[in-house]
Design an enzyme around this catalytic site. Structure first.
Site, PDB file in Angstrom:
ATOM      1  N   THR A  70      45.327  39.183  23.986  1.00 12.78           N
ATOM      2  CA  THR A  70      46.376  39.833  23.194  1.00 12.78           C
ATOM      3  C   THR A  70      46.008  39.719  21.712  1.00 12.78           C
ATOM      4  O   THR A  70      46.114  40.686  20.951  1.00 12.78           O
ATOM      5  CB  THR A  70      47.741  39.167  23.487  1.00 12.78           C
ATOM      6  OG1 THR A  70      48.036  39.364  24.874  1.00 12.78           O
ATOM      7  CG2 THR A  70      48.849  39.745  22.627  1.00 12.78           C
ATOM      8  N   ASN A 146      44.404  47.341  34.339  1.00 10.60           N
ATOM      9  CA  ASN A 146      44.963  46.149  34.980  1.00 10.60           C
ATOM     10  C   ASN A 146      46.020  46.532  36.008  1.00 10.60           C
ATOM     11  O   ASN A 146      46.387  45.732  36.855  1.00 10.60           O
ATOM     12  CB  ASN A 146      45.575  45.209  33.938  1.00 10.60           C
ATOM     13  CG  ASN A 146      46.591  45.895  33.054  1.00 10.60           C
ATOM     14  OD1 ASN A 146      46.249  46.834  32.339  1.00 10.60           O
ATOM     15  ND2 ASN A 146      47.831  45.467  33.113  1.00 10.60           N
ATOM     16  N   GLN A 176      39.766  43.323  32.218  1.00 14.23           N
ATOM     17  CA  GLN A 176      39.610  43.391  33.680  1.00 14.23           C
ATOM     18  C   GLN A 176      38.196  43.836  34.062  1.00 14.23           C
ATOM     19  O   GLN A 176      37.932  44.110  35.242  1.00 14.23           O
ATOM     20  CB  GLN A 176      40.649  44.339  34.303  1.00 14.23           C
ATOM     21  CG  GLN A 176      42.086  43.958  34.028  1.00 14.23           C
ATOM     22  CD  GLN A 176      42.529  42.671  34.736  1.00 14.23           C
ATOM     23  OE1 GLN A 176      41.857  42.176  35.650  1.00 14.23           O
ATOM     24  NE2 GLN A 176      43.659  42.116  34.320  1.00 14.23           N
ATOM     25  N   SER A 196      39.009  37.911  28.120  1.00 17.81           N
ATOM     26  CA  SER A 196      39.916  36.760  28.182  1.00 17.81           C
ATOM     27  C   SER A 196      39.494  35.793  29.281  1.00 17.81           C
ATOM     28  O   SER A 196      39.346  36.191  30.447  1.00 17.81           O
ATOM     29  CB  SER A 196      41.337  37.274  28.455  1.00 17.81           C
ATOM     30  OG  SER A 196      42.243  36.189  28.443  1.00 17.81           O
ATOM     31  N   HIS A 198      40.916  33.367  31.043  1.00 14.61           N
ATOM     32  CA  HIS A 198      41.683  33.023  32.243  1.00 14.61           C
ATOM     33  C   HIS A 198      41.610  34.088  33.326  1.00 14.61           C
ATOM     34  O   HIS A 198      42.082  33.869  34.440  1.00 14.61           O
ATOM     35  CB  HIS A 198      43.131  32.661  31.897  1.00 14.61           C
ATOM     36  CG  HIS A 198      44.028  33.792  31.504  1.00 14.61           C
ATOM     37  ND1 HIS A 198      44.957  34.316  32.361  1.00 14.61           N
ATOM     38  CD2 HIS A 198      44.153  34.488  30.359  1.00 14.61           C
ATOM     39  CE1 HIS A 198      45.627  35.285  31.747  1.00 14.61           C
ATOM     40  NE2 HIS A 198      45.156  35.413  30.531  1.00 14.61           N
ATOM     41  N   THR A 234      40.838  26.199  13.215  1.00 11.71           N
ATOM     42  CA  THR A 234      39.810  25.373  13.858  1.00 11.71           C
ATOM     43  C   THR A 234      39.509  25.916  15.251  1.00 11.71           C
ATOM     44  O   THR A 234      40.429  26.186  16.024  1.00 11.71           O
ATOM     45  CB  THR A 234      40.302  23.911  13.949  1.00 11.71           C
ATOM     46  OG1 THR A 234      40.627  23.473  12.625  1.00 11.71           O
ATOM     47  CG2 THR A 234      39.244  23.006  14.560  1.00 11.71           C
ATOM     48  N   CYS A 332      53.128  40.803  31.730  1.00  8.25           N
ATOM     49  CA  CYS A 332      53.907  40.883  30.496  1.00  8.25           C
ATOM     50  C   CYS A 332      55.038  41.888  30.638  1.00  8.25           C
ATOM     51  O   CYS A 332      56.009  41.839  29.915  1.00  8.25           O
ATOM     52  CB  CYS A 332      53.035  41.324  29.331  1.00  8.25           C
ATOM     53  SG  CYS A 332      51.434  40.582  29.348  1.00  8.25           S
TER      54      CYS A 332
HETATM   55  N1  PLP Z   1      44.390  43.485  28.515  1.00 11.25           N
HETATM   56  C1  PLP Z   1      44.419  43.592  29.856  1.00 11.25           C
HETATM   57  C2  PLP Z   1      43.808  44.794  30.505  1.00 11.25           C
HETATM   58  C3  PLP Z   1      45.021  42.597  30.628  1.00 11.25           C
HETATM   59  O1  PLP Z   1      45.044  42.713  31.957  1.00 11.25           O
HETATM   60  C4  PLP Z   1      45.591  41.478  29.971  1.00 11.25           C
HETATM   61  C5  PLP Z   1      46.289  40.427  30.737  1.00 11.25           C
HETATM   62  O2  PLP Z   1      47.090  40.719  31.621  1.00 11.25           O
HETATM   63  C6  PLP Z   1      45.504  41.404  28.574  1.00 11.25           C
HETATM   64  C7  PLP Z   1      44.910  42.430  27.889  1.00 11.25           C
HETATM   65  C8  PLP Z   1      46.068  40.238  27.815  1.00 11.25           C
HETATM   66  O3  PLP Z   1      45.294  39.099  28.033  1.00 11.25           O
HETATM   67  P1  PLP Z   1      45.794  37.654  27.561  1.00 11.25           P
HETATM   68  O4  PLP Z   1      46.657  37.133  28.656  1.00 11.25           O
HETATM   69  O5  PLP Z   1      44.544  36.839  27.384  1.00 11.25           O
HETATM   70  O6  PLP Z   1      46.533  37.836  26.287  1.00 11.25           O
END
Ligand code: PLP
Length: 388
Positions: A70, A146, A176, A196, A198, A234, A332
């Site tokens: 994000t 996603n 993704q 990202s 995770h 940092t 989200c």
């Molecule tokens: N972009 C896409 C395509 C995602 O699937 C996600 C997470 O669901 C994000 C951005 C946001 O990632 P983060 O959770 O690291 O903010």
């Protein structure tokens, strides 16, 4: 529990725990301080940045380590806005961390274009071609949806961009795609690319932004100027090193093939349970009962199931109680009714409301996959009976 919500987040690799301990308890220094230990750490971060560049398939540029995608997306987009008569281009299928930034830019009076999606979930390139022009400053289009798993053709988008707005910045939300879909940035001429940790078995709270030309980006916030004056604060050293460990453990080509096998096995098992067909195929029942598989022909990691006559949310909770975890699309936005992206590709209301997102990881066993498919079919049949 069988976890089928890997597009939302993934289980961290056990190997990351040791790395966390090392870089939080032993080598815990601030990489910007001047001691030998700090200098060593700072070199390790630089070396890790190079490692990420190589795994991204980039011959030039830098990687900024951020707190989440994000943040990477916000930095990429807001950091590319310039004063003047510029235009900004997004697809309507973007994740909220792009889409909501774009909507706010439009509200603030900037000229923003939203390009529609085709029925298969990909960005409509004919429509994209119509909006690109010499005033285009930024084109931001995701690599893999996603919501649907649809994969956009970055090479085709780049060739349109090269022809119609060669000086525009090309940002790709690769969250993704990175570590899932084999590709190399050098083939796509992407300027900014978000990913990202995770989503590929690294911890939450660590992510990255590839930046081809760091002089073309502006920082989001002021501070100590760490990371090329573009991302103060940092560095999350432990997070960076754990994310590196996750990438080292992944062979994305092998994982891609394995996940394709997993998806095929899942669909085959589900189809064998009866009253299951492919969306848009010739499957029909008089009762209106049935599960439709909608895989949009995209990423093997994601597909949608439509549970005719049952709400996706009801299915999600019923499956949760049976030990199968699925998703309702973007975490989200999943608390809001409907699904913007499925609506945008023209699915009818009934299909949207009855949809559930299934997302795999490459490390699932055949047994887990078959068990999950059978539980899904049985849970749906039980729900259907109870509801009538
Ligand atoms: N972009 C896409 C395509 C995602 O699937 C996600 C997470 O669901 C994000 C951005 C946001 O990632 P983060 O959770 O690291 O903010």
């Amino acid at each position: 529990m069988i976890y089928l919500d890997n597009a939302s987040t993934t289980k961290m690799f056990d190997e990351c725990v040791e790395v966390h301990k090392e870089f939080s308890c032993t080598s815990f220094f601030n990489p910007s301080a001047l001691s030998e230990n700090s200098l060593r750490l700072s070199k390790q971060i630089l070396d890790t940045e190079k490692y990420f560049l190589s795994r991204l398939g980039a011959d030039e540029g830098n990687v900024l380590f951020t707190g989440c995608a994000t943040e990477s997306n916000n930095l990429a987009i807001k950091g590319s806005v310039r004063s003047g008569n510029w235009e900004y281009v997004f697809s309507v299928g973007e994740h909220p961390s792009v889409f909501n930034v774009a909507k706010k830019m439009a509200l603030d009076g900037l000229k923003v274009h939203f390009v529609p999606l085709q029925k298969n979930g990909q960005v409509d390139l004919n429509q994209l071609e119509k909006v690109l022009n010499e005033r285009t400053r930024l084109v931001s289009i995701m690599q893999v949806s996603n919501e649907t798993g649809a994969i956009n053709d970055l090479k085709k988008i780049f060739s349109l961009k090269k022809r119609l707005c060669p000086n525009a910045v090309f940002h790709v939300d690769g969250v993704q795609g990175f570590m899932k879909i084999p590709f190399a940035l050098r083939d796509t001429a992407v300027d900014l690319y978000s990913f990202s940790g995770h989503k590929f078995h690294a911890p939450k709270g660590i992510a990255g932004l590839y930046v081809k030309n760091k002089n073309a980006l502006k920082e989001l916030f002021e501070g100590g100027g760490q990371q090329y004056l573009l991302r103060s604060g940092t560095e999350n050293v432990s997070g960076i090193m754990q994310m590196r460990k996750a990438v080292e453990l992944i062979d994305e080509k092998k994982n891609f093939q394995r996940t394709q096998e997993i998806k095929n096995l899942f669909n085959k098992t589900l189809l064998s349970c009866g009253e299951v067909g492919f969306f848009g195929g010739d499957f029909q029942t008089d009762s209106g009962r049935g599960i439709l598989i909608n895989d949009f022909g995209g990423s093997p990691y994601i597909e949608t199931l439509h549970f005719q006559g049952v709400k996706g949310e009801t299915m999600l909770h019923a499956l949760d109680a049976e030990g199968v975890v699925v998703g309702l699309g973007s975490a989200c936005s999943s608390k809001k009714a409907g699904n913007r992206v499925l609506e945008e590709i023209g699915l009818d209301k009934e299909s949207v409301v009855s949809s559930v997102r299934i997302s795999f990881n490459a490390y699932m066993t055949d047994d887990e996959i078959q068990t999950a498919a059978r539980i899904i079919a049985k849970t749906y049949a039980d729900l259907w009976k109870r509801m009538r």
